[in-house]
Each structure stands twice: as C-alpha cells, then as structure tokens.
Design a protein around this motif. Sequence first.
Motif: not given
Length: 907
Positions: A265-270, A278-283, A396-399
């Motif tokens: 997942e990714e935090a949106d600065s807006r 982000a990379l996840a298609t499903s959570i 949110l995991v960054s591999p």
Amino acid sequence: MRFPFFSDTAKGVTLGLLTFMLVFSSIPIPVAAAATQPLFSMTLEAPTNNPTRRQIASIIQNSFSSAGISTNLIFVSFTQLLDFLLGCSNGCPAKTFSQGGWDAGFVGNGGGTVLPDFGTQNVMFYKNEGPNDIPPTGSNYYFWKNTTFNQLADQYGSTFDKTQALVIAQKMVQIAAQERPGIITFYPVNVYAYSPSFKPWGTANAVTSTTVGLDWAHWKTPADAAINVGSTGPLDAVNSLPTAAQNSFYDRLIYGSIQAGTGTEEADSRGAGVYFNALATSITSSSDHLTWTETVKPHNFQDGVAVTADDYIFTVMSQLRLDVGWVGLGTISTQLGIGDQFNFLNGTSRYVVNGTYFTTKPSGFTQTSLWTAVDKNTFTFTMPVAYVFADPLVTLVSPLPMHIYEKVPAKTWSSSFLSGFNAQGALTNTPTTVTWSTATYGGNGSYAHVFGPVGDGPYMYRGYDAVSQTGTLTRFDGYWNATGLQALGEFTVKTVHVVHVQEKQAAIAGLANGQLNYLDSNYNFNANDVNSMTALGAYVAKVQDPANGWQEMVLNDQAPIWGTGTGTPLGTQNPTKADFAARMVRKALSYLVPRQYIVDNLLLGLAAPGITQFYPTAGIIHAGDIYTGITADPYNPTLAKSFLTAAGYQTGVPSSVGGSFSFQPIPPIIIGSATITVPSFLLGNTLTLAGAFKADPIIAQIHGGFAVILQQSSNGGTSWTPVTFVLTSPSSTAYTISYSPPVTGSLEYRVLFTGIGADYVKTGGYNNASIIQAQLDVAYGGSVNPKAPRAVLINATTPQFGPVTTLTVGTLADVVNALVTAQGSQLQSAANQLTASLNTLQSNTQTALNTLQGTAAKASDVTALQNSLNSQSSQIGNLTNISYAALAVAVVLGLLAIVLSMRKRSM
C-alpha cells in the motif's frame, strides 16, 4: 510499516570524545550571577549540523542557569548523537553524562503516519512495556515507564468505537502532559523549497513528512530531471530496516524509494491519512479482524528476480528478530505477539519467539501469529487481537529480497554492504557482487550492483561519495508501475542526489546558484527564509500536519534528579517521595523553556508551542479533540523555582505544590541598642498562591475542573476559616488564588482542594467559600456527616490540603512609628554622651591653652579660641537630631586641629 524518523537527536558522549563546549548567549535571556552552590548540574547536547537547534539549546541553557541550575552546553556530531541516545553505545539503560552517557539533548521527530495510531510507537514514543520499546531496539529514549499509560495504549489499539477511543486517547494525553517525560519545545510548520518546475504528485504542494523520500516516482518534472537535495544532516547508513540509531530522516531520503512505493500500500500526499493499494490487488480480513489475506501483482526486484510471497513473510520475520535490530520491533511485537510462525512456499517453517529466531519449532512454542505463503503472489497472516489500524499499518509490507539477505548473517545487516558500508565501516561507492541459486530463485544468478540495499522500488541506490558527501539514486526503468506513472506525466526524475549541506544559509546559496533545487524542511526555515527563497524564484511549500511531529529537549529519565528523583533533597530524605520530586523537577524545567519566545523570534511564527508528543491537531473524531483544556507550559521562572522548592531545593521561592512554608523574614533594623522588627507581610498587599493537586484527569475533564478554597487561621492552626475560593483550570487541578489579609498579627493560610466539581459549583449557585466548604465531610471542615441518614457528599474525588503559609502581617505606619521612637531615644542618648565628651574636651583643652599662653601664642589668639569653645559648648544643648550632633563633633575636631596647628607654629 513506517515509523517517525529522527531529524536531529542529542545524547551523551563519553568524557574522552573530542567535542567542544560553548557556553554563550545568542538570545538576550537574562542570566543571574552564578551562585556559590548550584541547585544541581546538567549537560545539554545539541547537533553541530543544525543552527536553529543550537540557538534553542543556548536559550534554554541560559534560562536554566538563571534559575540556579549549573548548565553546560556541548555540540557533538549527528552520528554521535544517534549512537549514544538510541544506540546504547555506552550501555543501556542510559547513563548520565557524568557517567559517560547523556543528560538532555535536542531531537526532531516526524515522518510517520498521520493516522492517530496512539497504541504503538508509530507516532509517539511514550509506550514502554519491555526491552523492545527502549533503546537499542525501541524508540522510548527517555526510558520512562508508566503502567497506566501502557494499559491505555494497549486498550486503545483494539478499540474500534471512536467515541470510546477518544476517551482513552484523552487519558493518555493527560498522563503525558502531567508527567512530562521530556520537554516538547514546539510543533513545526515544515517548509520545503524546490524548483517551480517540480510538481509532487502532479500538483504544486503535495508534499508531506509522511511521504518525503518515499515518493520521488510521483514527482512530475522536466524529462530525465535530476533532483539535487540539500540535507542539513549527513547520511550515515542506507538500511531498509534501520536500527534505532540509524532511524534518520536524512537517510530515508535515500533508501525510501528503493522499495516499491511504500509496498503493498502507499500513502497519498494529496490527502492526509489516505492510503491506497499499490502492489496489492486485494487486502481482506475476517469479520473479527484476526485473519488477513493479501494478494500482490507479479513483479521483479531490481536484480531481475521475481518477488514472491516468501519475500513478504521473510521481511516480517526479519522485522521481528532481535539480531536485526529494527527500530519498529517493539511496535510489531505488540501487534503480532511474541510467538510467530512463518510457513514458506517450499513447505518449511521458521519461528521467532520473543525476538529469537529458530529454524525448527522450539519446545513449548505458543503461537500468537501465523504467516503463510499461499502461492507466489498470496500470503495470509493472523493476529492475536484485533488492531484498529491493521490496515494499513500491518498490511503494508515492503519486501526485502530473500535471495540476497538470507546469505548474510542477520546481525551484520546494519553494518555490512547491505546498508552501504565497506569493510572499514564507511559508506562507499564501490559495489559488491552477490550470487544466488537460479534453480531456487530464478534470475541470472548474479548481480554486480549492490551498493547497499536492493529492492523492488522505482529507484536504485548507486553509492555514496565521501568527498562531496552525496548519496545517489538512479531510476529503475523496470519498475512495475513505470508505464502507469509516466502516462500521468510522473516518474520523470532520472537521478536523485542527496547532498549534505550543513548550514542553512549555504543551502539557500546553493538554491540561488543552481547547485541545489530542493531543500529539505529540517533546516527549520523561518518567515525571512521563506521570503528569501521565494525571491530566488523557488516554490515554497508550508505544511502543517501531524506527520510533522515535534521538536523537543529529551530528558534521560534514568537520571537521579529529574528521572527517578532519588538524588533530590526530598527524594533523599523520603524515598517514597522521590517520584513526586522528579516530576516537580521536570515540571520546573518545562516552565523554564520560553516556547513562545522561540516560536516568535527564531521561527518567526512558523511553529506552535509544544505540549506532548501528541500533535495538537491530531484527533479521533475531529482535529484536536484529544486535547481538552491542556495548553503548553508558560515561561514562568518564579513558578519553576516553586516546583524546585517542592522537590526540596532552597530557591528562595515558596513551594506552591505541597508541604508548609513561611516567607523569608526581613532582617531587623538596628539603631544603636534598639532593634526594630519588620513584619513579613504588609497589610494591603495581596498574597498569591499557585499550584496543582493530584487527581484523576478524566474526573477533572468530566466536571470542568474543581473548587479550591483558601483557609485562614489566626490561632496557630487550631481552627480554620474559609475566606475565598477559585475554580481550577478546566479539565485540570491547576489553580491560582489571591487574597489580601484583612488584619494584622500572625496568620496562617492553606489551600483546600475540595474535589467538588466546577459544574456543581456553577449549577448550585455556590457563590462563597463558606457555602462550598459546608458541602464537605466534617473531617474537612464541612457540615456533612457521611454516617448520618440521607447524607449526601457532592465532591467527585477526595479532598486534599495544600501547603501552610505563615505570615506576620503588619502596617507600614507601625514600622515608621517604631523607627521614630527609636531614633528619638537614640538622639537624646547621643546628645548626653556628646555633652559629657565635650566637657572633658573643654577641660583638657583649657589645660592646653594655659600651657600655650606661656609660650609664643599671642594672648589675643588664645582668648578668641576660648570664646569660640565656650560658644560651641553652649550650642550642644540645642541639638535636636543626630545630624546636628555629628556636625558639632566635626566642628570640635576642627577646633582641636587649629589648637594643635597653633602649638606647632609656636615652636
């Protein structure tokens, strides 16, 4: 999972370090003359690389010194600061400066999530439930521990009802505000300056502390642009799993984009607090929020090896290992428990039990969390208890590339080539070649460009140049979302250089001459700097949100004075009061920090005075709702000294917290043998007492404060009469009460904390102290016998008595009359003594004149002298004050001089 980052940190150094000491004043705070015996000593430490923090440290040093605290200020390098404060390089728990550790230092924290995740160390560091929460692993650098706070934090993390969560958060804020583990100085408005041709996330000012260093791929710039970042702090490691000592905001500017966005997942600065897949298609999660399933897009690491579910669970397993030393270990252990199992695609399992790694199932293993690689792109995990922010803060995991990291001993990751270091322990621009099994992992089996961490992100790390102090990133064109971002006009930055430029003015000069085109917010730019950079043509973004964090003076709460209290006079005399004494010292230190002065004069308004690590606009239901009537401590040296008095120190200011005290007696006036006693308090003046009582802050919040009564006794404390009352500050027990004694004589005063809520006083129409006191138990001077039938006590909490103040009240007229009487008596006595002395003098002089008349002196001269003496003698009886008597003595002495002169001339 992301955590706050240290932008500057101060901590102790061993006595042998080559540091330099500067004791100076850059801001005109009054400094008292040095006392012969200071109250106690402490050493403040500030980073050499940050001018603003150096100035703040100097201001505070001068303020402490003026209060009688022997305060030294030293500057050390940023690397030393992090190593001592968070790395425990001289052992943990922290030692004091005199023992080779540290006393107090200056820190900037920020860059975490804007979500109100108050149950962990994600956004503040107060929690301390064990070794994983304190250095060298955790971030509670105070080593402060409060059991109630810890329990509330655990409760908060599993509370999904926002109304209930708000009540819990407010209790946590109250505890932090009352205990003051450290001194929060201010909340900054973060200022970033960059080329107007740069558009973060395609807009002008979508830049926040949460995403800085993570989102270079989202910047819209001219084609193949280079962003040259000016950073006030140096790069000291490039570790994707930073240890507490490496948890630097400056380092994140480099390693933050090596992994894909921020991972699944990714935090949106807006938008504040907005996360998207982000990379996840499903959570997804089960209805009880205990079982989670994630599926990710197929994609590759920067070395061409496919990322699989194994890499994701390997990363979480690594985060939980003590030998890795990740700064977030305490938080993730809280979320997942201490019995964690990991099932890989090849059918093998590995285990981590309370931080210890096992390749086989340990005896007596009790599982708290299970992570399973289901297929190449899917993994599941379980949690021991539901956690309100599991998505996104656990999901949110960054591999990490398992095929590279598992070949290197985990305990060396933070000091090896995986963190950018060469064999000598220095950051380098020389790469290492790694190899792996193609049968197991695929790819070509070799990668020759390992300058540091390797990830699946949009930028590749390409080393550090020690001469120019520059770290470099280059664009990874094989990034999984390259095409999508470029279609939006983003991902146009080809190279990112992070350059260490220590001084703010030098950085602004670099902006002017084009060497730099992005300046980081940690320069602490003020309003004048904003004007200067705007005039240079830069776009200046001013950002204020919870991710900005706070600036503070960290306190080592292991120290025996402000930490444990055992070294204070009160704590030494009565060890059961040591904790109270330490709290009073910390409160005093806080009241000696001129926060508003710093905000107005150094930052020119681009900040707000600090209170706790809880950001003032953070909220559960709406912004700022976690604060209820709590404000920043004022700059008040007098009250600060009164708190030190409460801790047992002799400051000359009465305690306003507890115990008993008397005003310092005014020395008597002595005239000859007469002594004039001066009262300690003059009728017509006003006595003011201020302080606070201990009570449950939630009860205070519910009732809007409490009633406090001032009582007076004129018979040595045998009986007490209520004379006036005030209501405490809303939602607190702090009071300020003033009263003018109506009569003269010996009087005593004390404060009675009634425990009666302010709401009862207002709705009941209680308009004087006697009526309010009457509602209390007879044991507290009230009229209610609790044992009587239908007796009703309205106090919401237990009443308490405060200090006893003893006064001798008199009038100025009494003092003047006593002075006149004593002066008249002494005048008559002096005149009588003078007459007797002159008679003796006249007799002796007559003898001398008789002798002179027989020598060279002329008879006419002698006759004139005798007539003059007779005249002066007759005037003595008419003297009416000491001034004329002194004049007469002077005249007679002058006459004697004439006589002696005449005798000399006759010889």
